[in-house]
Design an enzyme around this catalytic site. Structure first.
Site, PDB file in Angstrom:
ATOM      1  N   ASP A 144       0.648  -0.807   0.114  1.00 58.80           N
ATOM      2  CA  ASP A 144      -0.101  -0.066  -0.060  1.00 58.80           C
ATOM      3  C   ASP A 144       0.929   0.996  -0.214  1.00 58.80           C
ATOM      4  OD1 ASP A 144      -1.291   2.178   0.152  1.00 58.80           O
ATOM      5  OD2 ASP A 144      -2.563   1.080   1.798  1.00 58.80           O
ATOM      6  N   SER A 150      -0.392  12.947 -15.837  1.00 56.31           N
ATOM      7  CA  SER A 150      -1.128  12.764 -16.782  1.00 56.31           C
ATOM      8  C   SER A 150      -1.780  13.914 -17.182  1.00 56.31           C
ATOM      9  CB  SER A 150      -2.319  12.444 -15.461  1.00 56.31           C
ATOM     10  OG  SER A 150      -3.831  12.216 -16.842  1.00 56.31           O
ATOM     11  N   TYR A 165      -8.239  13.909  -8.820  1.00 57.39           N
ATOM     12  CA  TYR A 165      -7.457  13.085  -9.871  1.00 57.39           C
ATOM     13  C   TYR A 165      -6.704  14.246 -10.294  1.00 57.39           C
ATOM     14  CZ  TYR A 165      -5.319   9.946 -12.909  1.00 57.39           C
ATOM     15  OH  TYR A 165      -5.038   9.258 -14.043  1.00 57.39           O
ATOM     16  N   LYS A 210      -2.743  14.727  -9.364  1.00 60.19           N
ATOM     17  CA  LYS A 210      -1.630  14.794 -10.431  1.00 60.19           C
ATOM     18  C   LYS A 210      -1.041  15.976 -11.264  1.00 60.19           C
ATOM     19  CE  LYS A 210      -2.208  11.202 -11.570  1.00 60.19           C
ATOM     20  NZ  LYS A 210      -0.958   9.674 -11.629  1.00 60.19           N
TER      21      LYS A 210
END
Length: 265
Positions: free
Chosen positions: A67, A147, A160, A164
């Site tokens: 993890d 990304s 998200y 990024k």
């Protein structure tokens, strides 16, 4: 001799998609690779399959269940790699998650989950890899997965995108701090890539009403790609192997866009 022959690499998020492709390409180019993932059973199967196709080099792939948000687990993973292969040369912080929600519906749980894996997980991975590389005294390479969402925000995946953007900032900050130790920090930013993660995103966007049919989201996100198609993981690995190789030794603090011309920056 391959481009990364003899280099010891860790790739998180290595059980599928881009991470698996990165690790397999590194093996093909001569590296020893630890495929690491939260899904320990699946990533063990990936490493086993990789070793099976290496023929005389069987044993150059290993796996680790980890993890990336758990610092002790990350330390244990790195220690296991060093025990097996003797050192750590390259660390890919590739593990990432997404869970689309409409902007006004984003919850603290959604934010913390995504930022925890994509942001904190990247930071911990960088720190612990750097500590091992500094102890070795021979430099190293840290490579982060950003990304296309690190360059502009999208309404249904705000956490998200934020995570990024954090990866880009961590890459720059790490590059500045670790240069004195001979450690370079770079990253790459994929666009729309046909992977299992995109399949999940597609289903999630339908569930929140942001798409009405399967495949719609990928079509809409990829409509502006200059190359005229979505990417496959194989489109990514030429760059990632380059970043892990001596060919990129004079690069640090940079994010390489691999999006087919989706975003021009």
């Amino acid at each position: 001799m391959g481009r990364v022959t003899g280099r010891v690499c860790i790739v998180t998020g290595g059980a599928q998609g881009i991470g698996r492709a990165i690790g397999e390409a590194l093996l093909d180019a001569g590296a020893q690779v630890c495929f690491a993932d939260l899904n320990g059973e699946k990533v063990a199967e990936v490493a086993e399959a990789a070793n099976a196709r290496l023929n005389g080099r069987a044993g150059d792939a290993m796996s680790a269940a980890v993890d990336v948000r758990d610092r002790a687990a990350v330390r244990d993973m790195i220690a296991g790699v060093v025990a097996r292969f003797g050192r750590l040369d390259v660390k890919f912080n590739n593990a990432g998650v997404n869970k689309p929600m409409n902007f006004l519906d984003v919850t603290e749980d959604n934010w913390n989950f995504i930022m925890g894996v994509n942001g904190l997980g990247c930071l911990i991975g960088m720190q612990e890899a750097a500590r091992q590389m500094i102890a070795q005294g021979t430099g190293g390479k840290i490579i982060n997965t950003a990304s296309v969402a690190s360059r502009q925000g999208f309404d249904n995946v705000a956490p998200y995108c934020a995570s990024k953007w954090a990866v880009v900032s961590l890459t720059q900050s790490g590059a500045r701090d670790l240069a004195k130790h001979g450690i370079t920090v770079t990253g790459f930013a994929p666009g729309v890539v046909a992977t299992e993660m995109w399949d999940e995103v597609d289903r999630d966007l339908m569930a929140i009403g942001a798409a009405s049919r399967p495949g719609q989201a990928m079509e809409e996100f990829s409509a502006g790609i200059l190359k005229g198609r979505v990417a496959t993981p194989a489109d990514i690995t030429g760059t990632t192997t380059f970043l892990a190789s001596p060919d990129s030794d004079y690069m640090t603090g940079q994010i390489v866009m691999i999006d087919g011309g989706m975003t021009l920056v």
